[in-house]
Design a protein around this motif. Structure first.
Motif, PDB file in Angstrom:
ATOM      1  N   ASN A  46     -13.874   2.108  -0.251  1.00  0.00           N
ATOM      2  CA  ASN A  46     -13.379   0.941  -1.006  1.00  0.00           C
ATOM      3  C   ASN A  46     -12.766   1.375  -2.336  1.00  0.00           C
ATOM      4  OD1 ASN A  46     -13.897  -1.190   0.722  1.00  0.00           O
ATOM      5  ND2 ASN A  46     -15.803  -1.810  -0.252  1.00  0.00           N
ATOM      6  N   THR A  47     -13.368   2.358  -2.987  1.00  0.00           N
ATOM      7  CA  THR A  47     -12.806   2.812  -4.270  1.00  0.00           C
ATOM      8  C   THR A  47     -11.715   3.865  -4.053  1.00  0.00           C
ATOM      9  OG1 THR A  47     -14.666   4.333  -4.465  1.00  0.00           O
ATOM     10  CG2 THR A  47     -14.769   2.362  -5.807  1.00  0.00           C
ATOM     11  N   THR A  48     -11.974   4.847  -3.200  1.00  0.00           N
ATOM     12  CA  THR A  48     -11.014   5.959  -3.102  1.00  0.00           C
ATOM     13  C   THR A  48      -9.684   5.507  -2.480  1.00  0.00           C
ATOM     14  OG1 THR A  48     -12.003   6.671  -1.022  1.00  0.00           O
ATOM     15  CG2 THR A  48     -12.765   7.776  -3.011  1.00  0.00           C
ATOM     16  N   ALA A  49      -9.728   4.478  -1.627  1.00  0.00           N
ATOM     17  CA  ALA A  49      -8.479   4.035  -0.970  1.00  0.00           C
ATOM     18  C   ALA A  49      -7.427   3.593  -1.990  1.00  0.00           C
ATOM     19  CB  ALA A  49      -8.767   2.901   0.010  1.00  0.00           C
ATOM     20  N   TYR A  50      -7.867   3.176  -3.154  1.00  0.00           N
ATOM     21  CA  TYR A  50      -6.895   2.769  -4.179  1.00  0.00           C
ATOM     22  C   TYR A  50      -6.014   3.939  -4.614  1.00  0.00           C
ATOM     23  CZ  TYR A  50      -8.383  -2.033  -4.756  1.00  0.00           C
ATOM     24  OH  TYR A  50      -8.617  -3.362  -4.537  1.00  0.00           O
ATOM     25  N   ASN A  51      -6.530   5.172  -4.472  1.00  0.00           N
ATOM     26  CA  ASN A  51      -5.747   6.346  -4.897  1.00  0.00           C
ATOM     27  C   ASN A  51      -4.518   6.586  -4.032  1.00  0.00           C
ATOM     28  OD1 ASN A  51      -7.575   6.868  -6.906  1.00  0.00           O
ATOM     29  ND2 ASN A  51      -8.848   8.178  -5.598  1.00  0.00           N
ATOM     30  N   LYS A  52      -4.535   6.036  -2.818  1.00  0.00           N
ATOM     31  CA  LYS A  52      -3.370   6.239  -1.936  1.00  0.00           C
ATOM     32  C   LYS A  52      -2.147   5.485  -2.449  1.00  0.00           C
ATOM     33  CE  LYS A  52      -4.957   4.629   1.876  1.00  0.00           C
ATOM     34  NZ  LYS A  52      -6.200   4.301   2.545  1.00  0.00           N
ATOM     35  N   TYR A  53      -2.413   4.459  -3.225  1.00  0.00           N
ATOM     36  CA  TYR A  53      -1.307   3.644  -3.733  1.00  0.00           C
ATOM     37  C   TYR A  53      -0.971   4.085  -5.150  1.00  0.00           C
ATOM     38  CZ  TYR A  53      -2.357   0.829   0.318  1.00  0.00           C
ATOM     39  OH  TYR A  53      -2.562   0.420   1.606  1.00  0.00           O
ATOM     40  N   ARG A  54       0.297   4.273  -5.429  1.00  0.00           N
ATOM     41  CA  ARG A  54       0.745   4.677  -6.766  1.00  0.00           C
ATOM     42  C   ARG A  54       1.774   3.665  -7.257  1.00  0.00           C
ATOM     43  NH1 ARG A  54      -1.037  10.229  -7.125  1.00  0.00           N
ATOM     44  NH2 ARG A  54      -2.960  10.057  -5.936  1.00  0.00           N
ATOM     45  N   ILE A  55       1.840   3.580  -8.565  1.00  0.00           N
ATOM     46  CA  ILE A  55       2.680   2.532  -9.164  1.00  0.00           C
ATOM     47  C   ILE A  55       4.065   3.068  -9.507  1.00  0.00           C
ATOM     48  CG2 ILE A  55       2.832   0.908 -11.111  1.00  0.00           C
ATOM     49  CD1 ILE A  55      -0.307   0.971 -11.116  1.00  0.00           C
ATOM     50  N   ARG A  56       5.097   2.270  -9.245  1.00  0.00           N
ATOM     51  CA  ARG A  56       6.479   2.597  -9.627  1.00  0.00           C
ATOM     52  C   ARG A  56       6.815   1.788 -10.872  1.00  0.00           C
ATOM     53  NH1 ARG A  56      10.425   0.677  -6.538  1.00  0.00           N
ATOM     54  NH2 ARG A  56      11.777   2.462  -6.870  1.00  0.00           N
ATOM     55  N   PRO A  57       6.749   2.405 -12.040  1.00  0.00           N
ATOM     56  CA  PRO A  57       6.950   1.626 -13.260  1.00  0.00           C
ATOM     57  C   PRO A  57       8.419   1.372 -13.551  1.00  0.00           C
ATOM     58  CG  PRO A  57       6.513   3.916 -13.799  1.00  0.00           C
ATOM     59  CD  PRO A  57       6.484   3.829 -12.297  1.00  0.00           C
ATOM     60  N   ARG A  58       8.732   0.186 -14.035  1.00  0.00           N
ATOM     61  CA  ARG A  58      10.081  -0.144 -14.494  1.00  0.00           C
ATOM     62  C   ARG A  58      10.070  -0.189 -16.019  1.00  0.00           C
ATOM     63  NH1 ARG A  58      13.497  -2.342 -10.912  1.00  0.00           N
ATOM     64  NH2 ARG A  58      14.929  -1.628 -12.511  1.00  0.00           N
ATOM     65  N   VAL A  59      11.228   0.162 -16.608  1.00  0.00           N
ATOM     66  CA  VAL A  59      11.278   0.334 -18.072  1.00  0.00           C
ATOM     67  C   VAL A  59      12.338  -0.575 -18.698  1.00  0.00           C
ATOM     68  CG1 VAL A  59      10.442   2.707 -17.945  1.00  0.00           C
ATOM     69  CG2 VAL A  59      12.903   2.285 -17.883  1.00  0.00           C
ATOM     70  N   LEU A  60      12.341  -0.610 -20.014  1.00  0.00           N
ATOM     71  CA  LEU A  60      13.320  -1.376 -20.808  1.00  0.00           C
ATOM     72  C   LEU A  60      13.339  -2.856 -20.404  1.00  0.00           C
ATOM     73  CD1 LEU A  60      16.172   1.283 -20.866  1.00  0.00           C
ATOM     74  CD2 LEU A  60      14.705   0.638 -22.767  1.00  0.00           C
ATOM     75  N   ARG A  61      12.163  -3.451 -20.404  1.00  0.00           N
ATOM     76  CA  ARG A  61      12.055  -4.829 -19.928  1.00  0.00           C
ATOM     77  C   ARG A  61      11.471  -5.771 -20.970  1.00  0.00           C
ATOM     78  NH1 ARG A  61      10.533  -5.149 -13.825  1.00  0.00           N
ATOM     79  NH2 ARG A  61      12.560  -4.647 -12.942  1.00  0.00           N
ATOM     80  N   ASP A  62      11.447  -5.379 -22.227  1.00  0.00           N
ATOM     81  CA  ASP A  62      10.800  -6.148 -23.299  1.00  0.00           C
ATOM     82  C   ASP A  62       9.421  -6.662 -22.881  1.00  0.00           C
ATOM     83  OD1 ASP A  62       9.928  -7.536 -25.424  1.00  0.00           O
ATOM     84  OD2 ASP A  62      11.586  -8.973 -25.522  1.00  0.00           O
ATOM     85  N   LEU A 396       4.938  -0.576  -5.858  1.00  0.00           N
ATOM     86  CA  LEU A 396       3.988   0.378  -5.260  1.00  0.00           C
ATOM     87  C   LEU A 396       4.652   1.318  -4.278  1.00  0.00           C
ATOM     88  CD1 LEU A 396       0.639  -1.332  -4.188  1.00  0.00           C
ATOM     89  CD2 LEU A 396       1.202  -0.193  -6.328  1.00  0.00           C
ATOM     90  N   VAL A 397       4.067   2.497  -4.167  1.00  0.00           N
ATOM     91  CA  VAL A 397       4.337   3.374  -3.021  1.00  0.00           C
ATOM     92  C   VAL A 397       3.002   3.772  -2.443  1.00  0.00           C
ATOM     93  CG1 VAL A 397       6.579   4.365  -3.688  1.00  0.00           C
ATOM     94  CG2 VAL A 397       4.466   5.362  -4.590  1.00  0.00           C
ATOM     95  N   LYS A 398       3.036   4.227  -1.184  1.00  0.00           N
ATOM     96  CA  LYS A 398       1.808   4.675  -0.530  1.00  0.00           C
ATOM     97  C   LYS A 398       1.962   6.152  -0.203  1.00  0.00           C
ATOM     98  CE  LYS A 398      -1.393   3.344   3.078  1.00  0.00           C
ATOM     99  NZ  LYS A 398      -1.653   2.525   4.250  1.00  0.00           N
ATOM    100  N   MET A 399       0.901   6.903  -0.452  1.00  0.00           N
ATOM    101  CA  MET A 399       0.940   8.340  -0.187  1.00  0.00           C
ATOM    102  C   MET A 399       0.066   8.654   1.010  1.00  0.00           C
ATOM    103  SD  MET A 399       0.850  10.685  -3.589  1.00  0.00           S
ATOM    104  CE  MET A 399      -0.833  11.018  -3.343  1.00  0.00           C
ATOM    105  N   ASP A 400       0.568   9.433   1.964  1.00  0.00           N
ATOM    106  CA  ASP A 400      -0.320   9.784   3.076  1.00  0.00           C
ATOM    107  C   ASP A 400      -1.069  11.072   2.752  1.00  0.00           C
ATOM    108  OD1 ASP A 400       1.267  11.969   3.600  1.00  0.00           O
ATOM    109  OD2 ASP A 400       2.248  11.100   5.365  1.00  0.00           O
ATOM    110  N   ASN A 401      -1.873  11.556   3.717  1.00  0.00           N
ATOM    111  CA  ASN A 401      -2.759  12.698   3.447  1.00  0.00           C
ATOM    112  C   ASN A 401      -2.024  13.953   3.039  1.00  0.00           C
ATOM    113  OD1 ASN A 401      -5.098  11.368   3.784  1.00  0.00           O
ATOM    114  ND2 ASN A 401      -5.286  11.859   5.989  1.00  0.00           N
ATOM    115  N   SER A 402      -0.773  14.107   3.516  1.00  0.00           N
ATOM    116  CA  SER A 402      -0.047  15.328   3.163  1.00  0.00           C
ATOM    117  C   SER A 402       0.809  15.135   1.909  1.00  0.00           C
ATOM    118  CB  SER A 402       0.807  15.768   4.352  1.00  0.00           C
ATOM    119  OG  SER A 402       1.584  14.699   4.801  1.00  0.00           O
ATOM    120  N   GLY A 403       0.627  14.017   1.231  1.00  0.00           N
ATOM    121  CA  GLY A 403       1.343  13.804  -0.022  1.00  0.00           C
ATOM    122  C   GLY A 403       2.708  13.171   0.159  1.00  0.00           C
ATOM    123  N   PHE A 404       3.025  12.790   1.389  1.00  0.00           N
ATOM    124  CA  PHE A 404       4.315  12.146   1.652  1.00  0.00           C
ATOM    125  C   PHE A 404       4.277  10.719   1.109  1.00  0.00           C
ATOM    126  CE2 PHE A 404       7.187   9.653   4.348  1.00  0.00           C
ATOM    127  CZ  PHE A 404       8.366  10.358   4.170  1.00  0.00           C
TER     128      PHE A 404
END
Ligand SMILES: Cc1cc2nc3c(=O)[nH]c(=O)nc-3n(C[C@H](O)[C@H](O)[C@H](O)COP(=O)(O)O)c2cc1C
Ligand SMILES: O=C(O)C(=O)c1ccccc1
Length: 408
Positions: A46-62, A396-404
């Motif tokens: 339940n906790t570790t599964a969150y690590n598979k998801y990474r955030i795509r940040p957007r910038v210059l948005r006030d 979001l993006v999702k990372m698989d076991n091999s880092g893809f």
């Protein structure tokens, strides 16, 4: 955002709070709160599964003004997160559920109350005031006990009942068995008269009430696999009164319709413990007001999918017809962000509130809520989202076991 001086330097993260709470609970309480079922693999995932998801940040948005609020149960919540119902909070601190209710009210976040609370639902409703509070329900085979509880909840102003549907039997909690878990004599399960909940000897009930209820409990024990050969063992050690919560007879047709009739229109009926698209569709079909994607914090079916991994299929099935909430393993503001990005409308945290209580009673729950709320607001700003509605799977993006890495 908190300034430099407003921090508790001992607890700057939920992990640090957990570590501090560790030493402040006796072993029985710590194990009961922290464990999952069987080998605890779903608990961990339940906790570790969150690590598979990474955030795509957007910038210059006030992001000078970020609005983290959202409406839930007709009230503005400070962040899209509340405190999940967990049983017997006075084991952690004498403030118990009243401390949690007052902290939630102060932080303006919703609270779920377990029907197996150590304060009464009326006391908790009073402490909550106009802050939204919902009552978690187990439907007992003794339907009259549930009916009485529902009537009381209505009168006390609860917004909804959350029927827990993942507990036809209680999961196997090995720490509880090993420690022979017992509620200490000075604590009571506040919502039930002694003759409603059969308690084993030594678990603060009168011998008269024991006599009345024992046959039911013996049956529960054997159903739950606790039978000792052919011998009907008397309830001792690990066989605690809360075996009683499990009701294997529940079904969609009979019980959900019954519950709606008892609760509506004053209280909404939600289902807590949905983990598949199929059951989510049935929930919509049966006209419930909302669902919580949950595996009971990894305490029921071990080997079940982490909730953040079960969430997408549920969201897709429901197609916005009813709200979808999620709980399990949320320990960072970024986890709340990820759950919302995957389509959840709201998140609930369970154990972190218990750790807060153990650390400093009500003040500890306030601290926990502040940590997660600060983290969530900062995450929104750094990801470039100004309103909660902006958070979507584009972030979001999702990372698989091999880092893809793949887009969602
Ligand atoms: C000690 C403990 C007691 C719980 N008691 C209940 C309960 O009485 N009813 C219920 O529906 N869920 C109960 N839960 C499950 C929580 O509502 C929630 O689903 C879970 O804690 C979320 O996972 P988290 O602790 O990782 O945040 C309990 C969880 C814990 C840890
Ligand atoms: O321990 C639990 O997870 C739980 O759900 C429960 C059920 C009944 C009584 C107390 C707790």
């Amino acid at each position: 955002m908190a300034g430099q001086g407003e921090h508790d330097l001992n607890c700057l993260t939920i992990e640090e709070l957990e570590n501090h709470a560790h030493g402040m609970m006796d072993k029985q309480t710590r194990d009961y709160y922290n464990e999952g079922s069987d080998s605890n693999s779903t608990l961990r995932e339940n906790t570790t599964a969150y690590n598979k998801y990474r955030i795509r940040p957007r910038v210059l948005r006030d992001v000078s003004k970020v609005d983290s609020t959202m409406d839930v149960f007709g009230h503005k919540n400070n962040i899209p997160m509340g405190v999940a119902p967990t049983a017997m909070q006075a084991l952690a601190h004498s403030d118990g559920e009243l401390g949690t209710a007052r902290a939630c009210k102060k932080a303006k976040v919703a609270m779920g109350l377990s029907s197996f609370s150590t304060k009464t639902l009326e006391e908790v409703a009073e402490a909550s005031g106009d802050n939204p509070h919902v009552l978690q329900l187990y439907l007992f085979e003794e339907r009259e006990h549930s009916r009485k509880l529902i009537q009381r909840a209505k009168k006390a102003g609860f917004k909804a009942v959350f029927l827990t549907v993942d507990t036809p039997f209680l999961g196997r909690r090995n720490g509880e068995i090993r420690n022979q878990f017992k509620l200490p004599p000075h604590l009571k399960v506040g919502n039930f008269a002694e003759d409603q909940i059969p308690m084993p000897e030594g678990e603060n009930r009168s011998s008269e009430a024991q006599g009345k209820s024992r046959p039911k409990l013996e049956r529960k024990q054997s159903q739950a696999g606790y039978q000792d050969g052919d011998k009907r063992v008397l309830p001792q050690g690990p066989i605690t009164f809360h075996t009683h919560a499990a009701n294997p007879t529940l079904s969609w047709e009979r019980d959900i319709e019954w519950l709606k009739q008892e609760c509506l229109p004053e209280m909404e009926v939600w289902l807590k413990g949905i983990a598949t698209a199929e059951d989510a569709l049935l929930a919509v079909h049966h006209g419930v007001s909302g669902i919580v994607v949950s595996n009971h914090g990894g305490r029921q079916l071990n080997g079940a999918l982490a909730t953040i991994d079960a969430l997408p299929e549920v969201v897709e099935a429901v197609q916005g017809k009813i709200p979808v909430h999620v709980d399990g393993g949320i320990r960072h503001g970024t986890d709340v962000f990820k759950a919302l990005a995957l389509g959840a409308d709201f998140c609930w945290v369970g154990r972190p509130a218990l750790w807060g209580l153990a650390y400093k009673g009500q003040a500890g729950v306030e601290l926990m809520l502040k940590l997660l709320s600060d983290e969530f607001k900062l995450c929104m700003s750094l990801a470039g989202t100004v309103k909660v509605e902006d958070i979507s799977k584009e972030y979001l993006v999702k990372m698989d076991n091999s880092g893809f890495v793949s887009r969602l």
